[in-house]
Design a protein around this motif. Structure first.
Motif, PDB file in Angstrom:
ATOM      1  N   PRO A  73     -21.984  12.844 -34.274  1.00  0.00           N
ATOM      2  CA  PRO A  73     -21.697  14.227 -33.857  1.00  0.00           C
ATOM      3  C   PRO A  73     -22.856  15.192 -34.070  1.00  0.00           C
ATOM      4  N   ARG A  74     -22.831  16.282 -33.319  1.00  0.00           N
ATOM      5  CA  ARG A  74     -23.753  17.399 -33.518  1.00  0.00           C
ATOM      6  C   ARG A  74     -23.032  18.489 -34.309  1.00  0.00           C
ATOM      7  N   GLN A  75     -23.786  19.224 -35.135  1.00  0.00           N
ATOM      8  CA  GLN A  75     -23.188  20.296 -35.929  1.00  0.00           C
ATOM      9  C   GLN A  75     -23.735  21.641 -35.498  1.00  0.00           C
ATOM     10  N   LEU A  76     -23.108  22.691 -36.038  1.00  0.00           N
ATOM     11  CA  LEU A  76     -23.553  24.077 -35.834  1.00  0.00           C
ATOM     12  C   LEU A  76     -23.614  24.425 -34.340  1.00  0.00           C
ATOM     13  N   VAL A  77     -22.587  24.005 -33.642  1.00  0.00           N
ATOM     14  CA  VAL A  77     -22.438  24.346 -32.225  1.00  0.00           C
ATOM     15  C   VAL A  77     -21.200  25.233 -32.123  1.00  0.00           C
ATOM     16  N   ASP A  78     -21.282  26.321 -31.396  1.00  0.00           N
ATOM     17  CA  ASP A  78     -20.105  27.174 -31.200  1.00  0.00           C
ATOM     18  C   ASP A  78     -19.141  26.448 -30.259  1.00  0.00           C
ATOM     19  N   VAL A  79     -18.012  25.997 -30.811  1.00  0.00           N
ATOM     20  CA  VAL A  79     -17.043  25.249 -29.992  1.00  0.00           C
ATOM     21  C   VAL A  79     -15.720  26.019 -29.892  1.00  0.00           C
ATOM     22  N   SER A  80     -15.807  27.320 -30.078  1.00  0.00           N
ATOM     23  CA  SER A  80     -14.574  28.113 -30.126  1.00  0.00           C
ATOM     24  C   SER A  80     -13.904  28.245 -28.764  1.00  0.00           C
ATOM     25  N   ARG A  81     -14.625  27.955 -27.687  1.00  0.00           N
ATOM     26  CA  ARG A  81     -14.009  28.105 -26.353  1.00  0.00           C
ATOM     27  C   ARG A  81     -13.991  26.781 -25.591  1.00  0.00           C
ATOM     28  N   ARG A  82     -13.870  25.702 -26.329  1.00  0.00           N
ATOM     29  CA  ARG A  82     -13.953  24.391 -25.669  1.00  0.00           C
ATOM     30  C   ARG A  82     -12.681  24.073 -24.872  1.00  0.00           C
ATOM     31  N   SER A  83     -12.845  23.146 -23.934  1.00  0.00           N
ATOM     32  CA  SER A  83     -11.709  22.743 -23.097  1.00  0.00           C
ATOM     33  C   SER A  83     -11.887  21.296 -22.633  1.00  0.00           C
ATOM     34  N   LEU A  84     -10.766  20.615 -22.516  1.00  0.00           N
ATOM     35  CA  LEU A  84     -10.783  19.232 -22.012  1.00  0.00           C
ATOM     36  C   LEU A  84     -10.534  19.168 -20.507  1.00  0.00           C
ATOM     37  N   ALA A  85     -10.364  20.324 -19.893  1.00  0.00           N
ATOM     38  CA  ALA A  85      -9.995  20.360 -18.467  1.00  0.00           C
ATOM     39  C   ALA A  85     -11.013  19.581 -17.633  1.00  0.00           C
ATOM     40  N   ALA A  86     -10.517  18.891 -16.635  1.00  0.00           N
ATOM     41  CA  ALA A  86     -11.408  18.065 -15.805  1.00  0.00           C
ATOM     42  C   ALA A  86     -10.804  17.882 -14.418  1.00  0.00           C
ATOM     43  N   GLN A  87     -11.677  17.555 -13.482  1.00  0.00           N
ATOM     44  CA  GLN A  87     -11.230  17.263 -12.111  1.00  0.00           C
ATOM     45  C   GLN A  87     -10.693  15.839 -12.042  1.00  0.00           C
ATOM     46  N   LEU A  88      -9.534  15.687 -11.440  1.00  0.00           N
ATOM     47  CA  LEU A  88      -9.015  14.347 -11.130  1.00  0.00           C
ATOM     48  C   LEU A  88      -8.776  14.314  -9.635  1.00  0.00           C
ATOM     49  N   LEU A  89      -9.544  13.531  -8.945  1.00  0.00           N
ATOM     50  CA  LEU A  89      -9.470  13.455  -7.479  1.00  0.00           C
ATOM     51  C   LEU A  89      -9.478  14.851  -6.849  1.00  0.00           C
ATOM     52  N   GLY A  90     -10.400  15.664  -7.324  1.00  0.00           N
ATOM     53  CA  GLY A  90     -10.624  16.959  -6.689  1.00  0.00           C
ATOM     54  C   GLY A  90      -9.734  18.091  -7.162  1.00  0.00           C
ATOM     55  N   ARG A  91      -8.808  17.809  -8.066  1.00  0.00           N
ATOM     56  CA  ARG A  91      -7.943  18.886  -8.592  1.00  0.00           C
ATOM     57  C   ARG A  91      -8.055  18.928 -10.102  1.00  0.00           C
ATOM     58  N   MET A  92      -7.998  20.149 -10.659  1.00  0.00           N
ATOM     59  CA  MET A  92      -8.145  20.272 -12.108  1.00  0.00           C
ATOM     60  C   MET A  92      -6.890  19.774 -12.830  1.00  0.00           C
ATOM     61  N   ALA A  93      -7.121  19.183 -13.993  1.00  0.00           N
ATOM     62  CA  ALA A  93      -6.031  18.769 -14.884  1.00  0.00           C
ATOM     63  C   ALA A  93      -6.414  19.213 -16.295  1.00  0.00           C
ATOM     64  N   PRO A  94      -5.435  19.442 -17.171  1.00  0.00           N
ATOM     65  CA  PRO A  94      -5.757  19.896 -18.533  1.00  0.00           C
ATOM     66  C   PRO A  94      -6.548  18.874 -19.335  1.00  0.00           C
ATOM     67  N   MET A  95      -6.463  17.599 -18.949  1.00  0.00           N
ATOM     68  CA  MET A  95      -7.305  16.579 -19.595  1.00  0.00           C
ATOM     69  C   MET A  95      -7.474  15.409 -18.621  1.00  0.00           C
ATOM     70  N   PRO A  96      -8.572  14.668 -18.770  1.00  0.00           N
ATOM     71  CA  PRO A  96      -8.818  13.568 -17.833  1.00  0.00           C
ATOM     72  C   PRO A  96      -8.054  12.303 -18.216  1.00  0.00           C
ATOM     73  N   LEU A  97      -6.764  12.352 -18.044  1.00  0.00           N
ATOM     74  CA  LEU A  97      -5.898  11.212 -18.391  1.00  0.00           C
ATOM     75  C   LEU A  97      -4.822  11.087 -17.325  1.00  0.00           C
ATOM     76  N   VAL A  98      -4.512   9.856 -16.987  1.00  0.00           N
ATOM     77  CA  VAL A  98      -3.492   9.556 -15.973  1.00  0.00           C
ATOM     78  C   VAL A  98      -2.483   8.612 -16.622  1.00  0.00           C
ATOM     79  N   VAL A  99      -1.208   8.865 -16.406  1.00  0.00           N
ATOM     80  CA  VAL A  99      -0.200   7.953 -16.938  1.00  0.00           C
ATOM     81  C   VAL A  99      -0.152   6.720 -16.032  1.00  0.00           C
ATOM     82  N   ALA A 100      -0.438   5.565 -16.629  1.00  0.00           N
ATOM     83  CA  ALA A 100      -0.629   4.318 -15.877  1.00  0.00           C
ATOM     84  C   ALA A 100       0.685   3.831 -15.252  1.00  0.00           C
ATOM     85  N   PRO A 101       0.570   3.078 -14.159  1.00  0.00           N
ATOM     86  CA  PRO A 101       1.780   2.492 -13.580  1.00  0.00           C
ATOM     87  C   PRO A 101       2.331   1.393 -14.488  1.00  0.00           C
TER      88      PRO A 101
END
Ligand code: FMN
Length: 416
Positions: A73-101
């Motif tokens: 890990p890196r230290q002393l980085v301002d991470v107060s506004r971090r987010s896991l949001a990511a694009q999944l097939l062109g649309r944003m999702a709160p995190m890059p995870l898909v519930v598997a079949p």
């Protein structure tokens, strides 16, 4: 249920147990949901859920591969506004995870697919419904706010998949995943040992099931017996429509001739995002690019098909080098906590597919339990992202990882 032993323990002291009661507020991680599931489900259901093929080396590798990578890990980085949001097939999702079949979700709880879909919608992540699901895709498609994807197994003639895709289209499915590594059914002997012959539960299985009244009430009584394969049963001969009979009939009618020409025909027919699920070999990654699909899911089918395989994580960096930014790469197999998600992303995945983790929650407490699993994965990954010194999933890369067994200081051991 005891935890695995830890360096924080002296022998069995302090005594550690996963929580296996009924109160979701007391659940701390997916391990607790798993313990709850083990208490509630009969043995034959657990063998179906947990088990892998043959000596379960693929299953084991899926987990071990995650354990081999450690964070730097890196230290002393301002991470107060971090987010896991990511694009999944062109649309944003709160995190890059898909519930598997996963097939047979109705075996865990009545309307298991709808319950899992509700949990996915609540978490804002896509739910991939299996061809071998128990709820009709039209009913799942009605879950408010759901990103509904469809997983296709080929069986029977071309008219079967044409009809399934017509229905998936009409039900509003956003994407299609063709499973490529299960045309020959994996030899899951531990699961098979709970039956006599192909389809009759052993006496021991029946007695064990009878000792699990909560499962009987929430599955057999609520559903009026073992669940039907609601999306495919109409293609099966009338005298083969029992639970076990349908499963085996479909298994027996999967064309082992499926090949890249099949992919091309499906690509022609399905114009929305199309992914191939179950690839591991670099040459297949290249062929997938040529086939014009929108993405691939690397993985071993949760260790349930060919035994003794490498895991998605093992081939991920090479797959990313081949693909660059030209198509999506998802990793499946072994995701049990938030740090697993971050490791896969750092090694080049756009997202992960999680199978058993949300299923443990489903088995423990239906939609609320599955939602809890997804909430835990999100919370853990969000904390870990900050502890890693990163603000977004886009910042993750091999520079945050070192592989065990080699010294972290040696650049050659750091992938990429
Ligand atoms: C109980 C169970 C049923 C599954 N059924 C299917 C299925 O019907 N179709 C499919 O493509 N994959 C199926 N899979 C594989 C999952 O989609 C996924 O690749 C795998 O579960 C990932 O590993 P994990 O369980 O360690 O997260 C199944 C997996 C499990 C555990």
């Amino acid at each position: 249920m005891s935890a695995t032993s830890s360096v924080a323990q002296l022998g069995d002291s302090p005594r550690r147990r996963y929580y296996a009661g009924r109160d979701l507020r007391r659940v701390r991680d997916v391990g607790d949901l798993r313990a709850m599931a083990h208490r509630r489900m009969p043995r034959f259901v657990l063998e179906y859920l947990e088990g892998g093929a043959e000596r379960e080396q693929s299953l084991q590798r899926d987990r071990a591969a995650y354990d081999e990578w450690r964070f730097v890990p890196r230290q002393l980085v301002d991470v107060s506004r971090r987010s896991l949001a990511a694009q999944l097939l062109g649309r944003m999702a709160p995190m890059p995870l898909v519930v598997a079949p996963t097939g047979l979700n109705g075996l865990f709880v009545h309307h298991g697919d709808v319950e899992l879909a509700k949990a996915s919608a609540r978490a804002g992540v896509p739910f991939v419904q299996s061809t071998m699901s128990n709820d009709r895709m039209e009913d799942v498609g009605r879950v408010p706010g759901l990103r509904h994807w469809w997983q296709l197994y080929l069986f029977g003639g071309e008219e079967v998949w044409q009809e399934l895709l017509r229905r998936a289209d009409a039900a509003g499915c956003e994407a299609l995943l063709l499973t490529t590594n299960a045309q020959i059914f994996g030899r899951r002997e531990w699961s098979a040992r709970t039956r006599v012959g192909r389809s009759r539960p052993s006496l021991q299985t029946i007695v064990d099931a009878a000792l699990h009244p909560r499962w009987i009430a929430s599955t057999l009584v609520a559903g009026g017996g073992l669940p039907a394969f609601a999306n495919v049963v109409d293609f099966v001969p009338r005298d083969q429509r029992g639970f076990f009979e349908t499963a085996f009939w479909i298994r027996d009618h999967q064309p082992q001739s499926m090949d890249w020409a099949s992919v091309a025909r499906i690509r022609q027919r399905w114009r929305r995002p199309f992914l191939l699920k179950g690839l591991l070999h670099e040459d297949d990654v290249r062929r997938a690019l040529d086939a014009g699909v929108d993405g691939i899911v690397l993985g071993t089918h949760g260790g349930r098909q060919l035994d003794s395989c490498v895991s998605a994580l093992d081939v991920l960096p090479a797959a990313r080098r081949i693909v660059g930014g030209r198509m999506a790469i998802y990793a499946s197999g072994g995701v049990r906590c938030g740090t697993d998600l971050l490791k896969a992303l750092a090694l080049g995945a756009d997202a992960v597919l999680a199978g058993r983790a949300p299923l443990y929650g489903l088995c423990a407490a239906g939609a609320a339990g599955a939602a809890k699993a997804l909430e835990l994965l999100h919370g853990e990954a969000h904390d870990a992202l900050g502890l890693l010194g990163a603000n977004s999933v886009g910042e993750l890369g091999p520079r945050f990882l070192a592989r065990l067994g080699a010294t972290a200081a040696l650049p050659a051991t750091i992938c990429g």
